[in-house]
Design a protein around this motif. Structure first.
Motif, PDB file in Angstrom:
ATOM      1  N   VAL A 145     -16.891  17.545 -19.362  1.00 51.26           N
ATOM      2  CA  VAL A 145     -17.773  18.037 -20.489  1.00 51.26           C
ATOM      3  C   VAL A 145     -17.065  17.187 -21.705  1.00 51.26           C
ATOM      4  O   VAL A 145     -15.813  17.256 -21.550  1.00 51.26           O
ATOM      5  CB  VAL A 145     -17.707  19.415 -20.770  1.00 51.26           C
ATOM      6  N   GLU A 146     -17.731  16.688 -22.479  1.00 48.72           N
ATOM      7  CA  GLU A 146     -17.205  15.785 -23.686  1.00 48.72           C
ATOM      8  C   GLU A 146     -18.129  16.247 -24.947  1.00 48.72           C
ATOM      9  O   GLU A 146     -19.289  16.161 -24.772  1.00 48.72           O
ATOM     10  CB  GLU A 146     -17.248  14.498 -23.387  1.00 48.72           C
ATOM     11  N   GLU A 147     -17.376  16.521 -25.926  1.00 54.38           N
ATOM     12  CA  GLU A 147     -18.023  17.133 -27.088  1.00 54.38           C
ATOM     13  C   GLU A 147     -17.475  16.306 -28.445  1.00 54.38           C
ATOM     14  O   GLU A 147     -16.415  15.779 -28.421  1.00 54.38           O
ATOM     15  CB  GLU A 147     -18.019  18.495 -27.442  1.00 54.38           C
ATOM     16  N   ALA A 148     -18.147  16.380 -29.589  1.00 54.72           N
ATOM     17  CA  ALA A 148     -17.830  15.832 -30.800  1.00 54.72           C
ATOM     18  C   ALA A 148     -18.164  16.415 -31.970  1.00 54.72           C
ATOM     19  O   ALA A 148     -18.836  17.348 -31.913  1.00 54.72           O
ATOM     20  CB  ALA A 148     -18.394  14.314 -31.017  1.00 54.72           C
ATOM     21  N   ASN A 149     -17.034  16.413 -32.808  1.00 59.30           N
ATOM     22  CA  ASN A 149     -17.279  17.058 -33.979  1.00 59.30           C
ATOM     23  C   ASN A 149     -17.513  18.695 -33.707  1.00 59.30           C
ATOM     24  O   ASN A 149     -18.478  19.304 -34.144  1.00 59.30           O
ATOM     25  CB  ASN A 149     -18.383  16.562 -35.117  1.00 59.30           C
ATOM     26  N   THR A 150     -16.626  19.385 -33.150  1.00 59.97           N
ATOM     27  CA  THR A 150     -16.698  20.667 -32.661  1.00 59.97           C
ATOM     28  C   THR A 150     -16.993  21.653 -33.954  1.00 59.97           C
ATOM     29  O   THR A 150     -16.318  21.472 -34.822  1.00 59.97           O
ATOM     30  CB  THR A 150     -15.681  21.070 -31.537  1.00 59.97           C
ATOM     31  N   ALA A 151     -17.600  22.882 -33.457  1.00 62.48           N
ATOM     32  CA  ALA A 151     -17.643  23.831 -34.313  1.00 62.48           C
ATOM     33  C   ALA A 151     -16.736  24.927 -33.871  1.00 62.48           C
ATOM     34  O   ALA A 151     -16.071  25.174 -33.011  1.00 62.48           O
ATOM     35  CB  ALA A 151     -19.333  24.516 -34.381  1.00 62.48           C
ATOM     36  N   TYR A 152     -16.898  26.090 -34.593  1.00 64.75           N
ATOM     37  CA  TYR A 152     -15.854  27.348 -34.574  1.00 64.75           C
ATOM     38  C   TYR A 152     -16.460  28.056 -33.101  1.00 64.75           C
ATOM     39  O   TYR A 152     -17.440  28.195 -33.019  1.00 64.75           O
ATOM     40  CB  TYR A 152     -15.593  28.094 -35.551  1.00 64.75           C
ATOM     41  N   LEU A 153     -15.489  28.420 -32.475  1.00 64.16           N
ATOM     42  CA  LEU A 153     -15.822  28.999 -31.178  1.00 64.16           C
ATOM     43  C   LEU A 153     -16.631  28.126 -30.109  1.00 64.16           C
ATOM     44  O   LEU A 153     -17.460  28.659 -29.322  1.00 64.16           O
ATOM     45  CB  LEU A 153     -16.302  30.340 -31.434  1.00 64.16           C
ATOM     46  N   GLN A 154     -16.737  27.026 -30.248  1.00 63.95           N
ATOM     47  CA  GLN A 154     -17.488  26.169 -29.500  1.00 63.95           C
ATOM     48  C   GLN A 154     -17.132  26.272 -27.907  1.00 63.95           C
ATOM     49  O   GLN A 154     -15.758  25.910 -27.798  1.00 63.95           O
ATOM     50  CB  GLN A 154     -17.791  24.840 -30.070  1.00 63.95           C
ATOM     51  N   SER A 155     -17.959  26.281 -27.081  1.00 62.66           N
ATOM     52  CA  SER A 155     -17.344  26.341 -25.643  1.00 62.66           C
ATOM     53  C   SER A 155     -18.701  25.377 -24.971  1.00 62.66           C
ATOM     54  O   SER A 155     -19.910  25.584 -25.251  1.00 62.66           O
ATOM     55  CB  SER A 155     -17.417  27.234 -25.085  1.00 62.66           C
ATOM     56  N   SER A 156     -18.277  24.874 -23.825  1.00 64.64           N
ATOM     57  CA  SER A 156     -19.501  24.417 -22.767  1.00 64.64           C
ATOM     58  C   SER A 156     -18.946  24.607 -21.510  1.00 64.64           C
ATOM     59  O   SER A 156     -18.034  24.333 -21.114  1.00 64.64           O
ATOM     60  CB  SER A 156     -19.382  22.768 -23.226  1.00 64.64           C
ATOM     61  N   PRO A 157     -19.993  24.845 -20.787  1.00 68.40           N
ATOM     62  CA  PRO A 157     -19.779  24.752 -19.182  1.00 68.40           C
ATOM     63  C   PRO A 157     -19.845  23.360 -18.474  1.00 68.40           C
ATOM     64  O   PRO A 157     -20.353  22.494 -18.969  1.00 68.40           O
ATOM     65  CB  PRO A 157     -20.918  25.874 -18.640  1.00 68.40           C
ATOM     66  N   PHE A 158     -19.310  23.454 -17.478  1.00 60.81           N
ATOM     67  CA  PHE A 158     -19.179  22.231 -16.368  1.00 60.81           C
ATOM     68  C   PHE A 158     -19.073  22.774 -14.779  1.00 60.81           C
ATOM     69  O   PHE A 158     -18.605  23.694 -14.731  1.00 60.81           O
ATOM     70  CB  PHE A 158     -18.406  20.950 -16.878  1.00 60.81           C
ATOM     71  N   SER A 159     -19.264  21.718 -14.088  1.00 60.47           N
ATOM     72  CA  SER A 159     -19.191  22.138 -12.708  1.00 60.47           C
ATOM     73  C   SER A 159     -18.937  21.005 -11.704  1.00 60.47           C
ATOM     74  O   SER A 159     -19.109  19.746 -12.264  1.00 60.47           O
ATOM     75  CB  SER A 159     -20.341  22.726 -12.287  1.00 60.47           C
ATOM     76  N   VAL A 160     -18.302  21.276 -10.691  1.00 61.17           N
ATOM     77  CA  VAL A 160     -18.176  20.241  -9.545  1.00 61.17           C
ATOM     78  C   VAL A 160     -18.584  20.767  -8.234  1.00 61.17           C
ATOM     79  O   VAL A 160     -18.568  22.037  -7.597  1.00 61.17           O
ATOM     80  CB  VAL A 160     -16.692  19.785  -9.510  1.00 61.17           C
ATOM     81  N   HIS A 161     -19.747  20.044  -7.719  1.00 64.43           N
ATOM     82  CA  HIS A 161     -20.290  20.485  -6.357  1.00 64.43           C
ATOM     83  C   HIS A 161     -20.159  19.251  -5.303  1.00 64.43           C
ATOM     84  O   HIS A 161     -20.327  18.188  -5.625  1.00 64.43           O
ATOM     85  CB  HIS A 161     -21.650  20.954  -6.579  1.00 64.43           C
TER      86      HIS A 161
END
Length: 209
Positions: A145-161
């Motif tokens: 996962v890649e994010e930009a200009n993050t906010a407070y308590l920001q989170s992101s899921p990702f996976s490998v299958h």
């Protein structure tokens, strides 16, 4: 080889029947003797087939008893290191919690899934996290996962299958190769937000007979 072993009794029976036919033509045996010979051969063939059935039943029971599954939760997530896990429901003790590696107990087709929830620091221009699935030291799958200009308590899921055809003794593990500063993966034991799971879809039974 397994097929030839199974049909061996039929080949023997056909051979005896052929010999019996030739002997009958010469009229060297009485009808009673011929029937007795045929009955003996048939019984021998039945016995061999019964032995084959028992062997196959034992093999199926063995496969069912060694069904392979794993479900482990992350304990450490240091970048550029193999994941170390805290708990395991791995059947057959194939998952080593100390090394973080899963050793394939039986040859066959396996499915693996790694799911994670990455948490990022606030007000950062760019954050990222990338995980790889390794097969005997070779990258065979990835997710991130890649994010930009993050906010407070920001989170992101990702996976490998990945679905792989593996041999007994192969090693599988998950490893984080790239992770931005202050990025973490949730690893609370009660939430189950980051875990590694897998199971055997199909075993190479014929090859082992």
């Amino acid at each position: 080889m397994a097929q030839s072993g199974l049909f061996g009794p039929f080949v023997s029976l056909l051979f005896v029947l052929s010999c019996w036919t030739r002997i009958s033509a010469g009229a060297t045996l009485s009808l009673e003797e011929k029937l007795q010979q045929l009955e003996t051969t048939l019984q021998a063939t039945v016995n061999q087939l019964q032995e084959k059935v028992v062997q196959l039943e034992e093999k199926v029971a063995q496969v069912q008893a060694t069904n392979v599954q794993l479900e482990v939760q992350i304990q450490q997530n240091v970048p550029n290191r193999i994941f170390i896990f805290r708990t395991s429901s791995s059947v057959g003790k194939a998952m080593n919690l100390t090394t973080g590696k899963f050793t394939v107990p039986r040859s066959g087709t396996y499915f693996f899934s790694f799911t994670a929830l990455a948490s990022f620091p606030p007000s950062v221009p760019e954050v990222f996290c990338l995980a790889y699935l390794y097969w005997n030291g070779v990258k065979t799958g990835s997710g991130g996962v890649e994010e930009a200009n993050t906010a407070y308590l920001q989170s992101s899921p990702f996976s490998v299958h990945s679905t792989l055809k593996l041999k007994s003794g192969d090693e599988i593990w998950i490893q984080i190769n790239e992770m931005s500063d202050e990025t973490i993966l949730y690893n609370d034991a009660g939430d189950l937000l980051t875990q590694f799971t897998g199971w055997m879809l199909d075993e190479e039974i014929v090859a082992s007979l």
